[in-house]
Motif scaffolding. Structure first.
Motif, mmCIF file in Angstrom:
data_model
loop_
_atom_site.group_PDB
_atom_site.id
_atom_site.type_symbol
_atom_site.label_atom_id
_atom_site.label_comp_id
_atom_site.label_asym_id
_atom_site.label_seq_id
_atom_site.Cartn_x
_atom_site.Cartn_y
_atom_site.Cartn_z
ATOM 1 N N LEU A 114 0.680 -1.224 -0.061
ATOM 2 C CA LEU A 114 -0.011 -0.076 0.040
ATOM 3 C C LEU A 114 0.850 1.193 -0.099
ATOM 4 N N ILE A 115 1.842 1.138 0.861
ATOM 5 C CA ILE A 115 2.938 2.448 0.905
ATOM 6 C C ILE A 115 3.787 2.635 -0.495
ATOM 7 N N VAL A 116 3.953 1.532 -1.055
ATOM 8 C CA VAL A 116 4.725 1.562 -2.506
ATOM 9 C C VAL A 116 3.664 2.126 -3.353
ATOM 10 N N PHE A 128 -2.184 4.035 -14.392
ATOM 11 C CA PHE A 128 -0.473 3.430 -14.451
ATOM 12 C C PHE A 128 -0.361 2.817 -13.216
ATOM 13 N N THR A 129 -0.633 3.100 -12.251
ATOM 14 C CA THR A 129 -0.363 2.466 -10.639
ATOM 15 C C THR A 129 -0.968 1.148 -10.627
ATOM 16 N N VAL A 130 -2.502 1.333 -10.704
ATOM 17 C CA VAL A 130 -3.401 0.171 -10.712
ATOM 18 C C VAL A 130 -3.066 -0.940 -11.700
ATOM 19 N N LEU A 131 -2.507 -0.656 -13.061
ATOM 20 C CA LEU A 131 -2.186 -1.696 -13.980
ATOM 21 C C LEU A 131 -0.882 -2.388 -13.621
ATOM 22 N N LYS A 132 -0.060 -1.637 -12.819
ATOM 23 C CA LYS A 132 1.338 -2.226 -12.093
ATOM 24 C C LYS A 132 1.075 -3.063 -11.104
ATOM 25 N N PHE A 133 0.276 -2.617 -10.210
ATOM 26 C CA PHE A 133 0.433 -3.444 -8.711
ATOM 27 C C PHE A 133 -0.923 -4.187 -8.580
ATOM 28 N N ALA A 134 -2.078 -3.868 -8.965
ATOM 29 C CA ALA A 134 -3.282 -4.665 -8.999
ATOM 30 C C ALA A 134 -3.297 -5.833 -9.959
ATOM 31 N N ILE A 147 -11.368 -4.781 -10.447
ATOM 32 C CA ILE A 147 -10.570 -3.850 -10.608
ATOM 33 C C ILE A 147 -11.161 -3.213 -12.129
ATOM 34 N N TYR A 148 -11.656 -3.822 -13.075
ATOM 35 C CA TYR A 148 -12.372 -3.606 -14.121
ATOM 36 C C TYR A 148 -13.438 -2.735 -13.749
ATOM 37 N N TYR A 179 -7.852 -7.167 -1.385
ATOM 38 C CA TYR A 179 -6.278 -6.568 -1.382
ATOM 39 C C TYR A 179 -6.449 -5.695 -2.846
ATOM 40 N N ASP A 180 -7.013 -6.127 -3.735
ATOM 41 C CA ASP A 180 -6.731 -5.327 -5.027
ATOM 42 C C ASP A 180 -7.527 -3.967 -4.890
ATOM 43 N N THR A 181 -8.919 -4.139 -4.197
ATOM 44 C CA THR A 181 -9.512 -3.023 -3.894
ATOM 45 C C THR A 181 -8.674 -1.977 -2.899
ATOM 46 N N ALA A 182 -8.014 -2.440 -2.030
ATOM 47 C CA ALA A 182 -7.008 -1.771 -1.170
ATOM 48 C C ALA A 182 -5.923 -1.032 -2.027
ATOM 49 N N ILE A 183 -5.618 -1.668 -2.981
ATOM 50 C CA ILE A 183 -4.362 -1.145 -3.698
ATOM 51 C C ILE A 183 -5.098 -0.204 -4.690
ATOM 52 N N PHE A 184 -6.245 -0.299 -5.141
ATOM 53 C CA PHE A 184 -6.819 0.732 -5.973
ATOM 54 C C PHE A 184 -7.071 1.855 -5.193
#
Length: 323
Positions: free
Chosen positions: A7-9, A66-72, A78-79, A198-203
């Motif tokens: 999440l920090i990253v 860019f960030t979501v496509l990289k980390f999620a 996500i879609y 976790y993916d929603t958290a990353i988003f």
């Protein structure tokens, strides 16, 4: 180690992308003369902001993508989040573009905006059906839930349209929405993470980073405004995350600042039409405080603090009381 700090990253990555995009994008907006038109009925002090580049919400959306496509992970959740975020952002983009092209403060008509918002809500609902989404509502701070069944769609419509417009109303002062938005999305990043989504958290974390990066250029005195491109996109993202985390009702608490701003407008309109009198010096509420003599920065920081209170309360109800 990376998984523990993802999440920090994510926040840092989105922040840096937004900070890097800003200096490249803002001069382009200036050259294209994509300047903000200030409404005449607004505070007189805002007239000096006329011509400040708008549509800066594009910076937020690009950094987010860019960030979501990289980390999620590439998955339906996500879609869905990208659909409601970019979809409502597109409506805002069209609204901003028409304002600039016509050199006026009004872009899309209310009917055109509402039609687009409804169409997106229908698309979102269809996607949720395909995902087998839970149609119940969870009562904040309790293990209880209410099954809506077919009535979930009208509720979804209300949630998406209401949230996007509430967030849009809050975008009236330098850094106001960027700050309160970052706080609300930060709360949802925590809630989604504790809920093992976790993916929603990353988003959510990606939105936090993108908005904070944008705030570098949007803090008073703002060098760029997010416009409806950003405010409607953020509203769609906020509603989408609440739907994915099954905290639709909790959104009214976490987004308490947006709710209060909307209520102030409703009360003002109703009072003026029924009594011919105004409750506030001007609505939304942040303008009322401006006209009482508060500096713009004081209003913004105060609203940030109130936003922190609501966000903390929401996290407490969802994460602490149910565990």
């Amino acid at each position: 180690m990376f998984a523990d700090n993802v999440l920090i990253v994510t926040i840092v990555a989105a922040f840096l992308i937004a900070v890097l995009i800003g200096p490249l994008f803002i001069p382009v907006l200036r050259r294209l003369k994509f300047g903000q038109a200030i409404r005449e009925e607004g505070p007189d002090s805002h007239q000096k902001k006329a011509g400040t580049p708008t549509m800066g919400g594009t910076i937020i959306l690009l950094a987010l993508i860019f960030t979501v496509l990289k980390f999620a992970n590439a998955k339906m959740e996500i879609y869905f989040l990208l659909l409601v975020t970019l979809g409502y952002g597109l409506i805002g983009f069209l609204d901003d573009f028409i304002k600039i092209k016509k050199k006026r403060n009004l872009g899309l008509t209310a009917k055109q905006k509402f039609a687009g918002q409804i169409l997106l809500a229908v698309g979102a609902y269809i996607l949720l059906i395909l995902m087998g989404h839970d149609t119940s509502l969870h009562l904040p701070g309790t293990p209880w839930k209410l099954e809506l069944g077919y009535f979930y769609f009208p509720f979804l419509l209300f949630l998406l349209v209401g949230t996007t417009n509430a967030v849009n109303l809050t975008d009236g002062l330098d850094g106001l929405l960027a700050g309160t938005g970052a706080i609300a999305f930060g709360a949802y990043a925590i809630i989604a993470w504790f809920g093992q989504d976790y993916d929603t958290a990353i988003f959510s974390a990606a939105v936090v980073g993108a908005v904070l990066g944008f705030l570098v250029f949007n803090a008073h005195p703002a060098r760029v405004f997010m416009g409806d491109t950003g405010s409607l996109g953020l509203g769609g993202a906020l509603a989408g995350i609440a739907i994915m985390t099954k905290t639709e009702l909790l959104l009214a608490i976490i987004g308490g600042v947006f709710v209060v701003e909307t209520i102030s407008v409703i009360l003002q309109v109703v009072s003026f039409k029924t009594r011919g009198k105004r409750i506030f010096r001007m609505s939304p509420l942040h303008h009322h405080f401006e006209l009482t003599g508060w500096s713009e920065w004081r209003v913004v920081v105060t609203f940030w603090l109130v936003g922190m209170f609501f966000a903390g309360l929401g996290v407490y109800l969802e994460v602490v009381t149910i565990r």
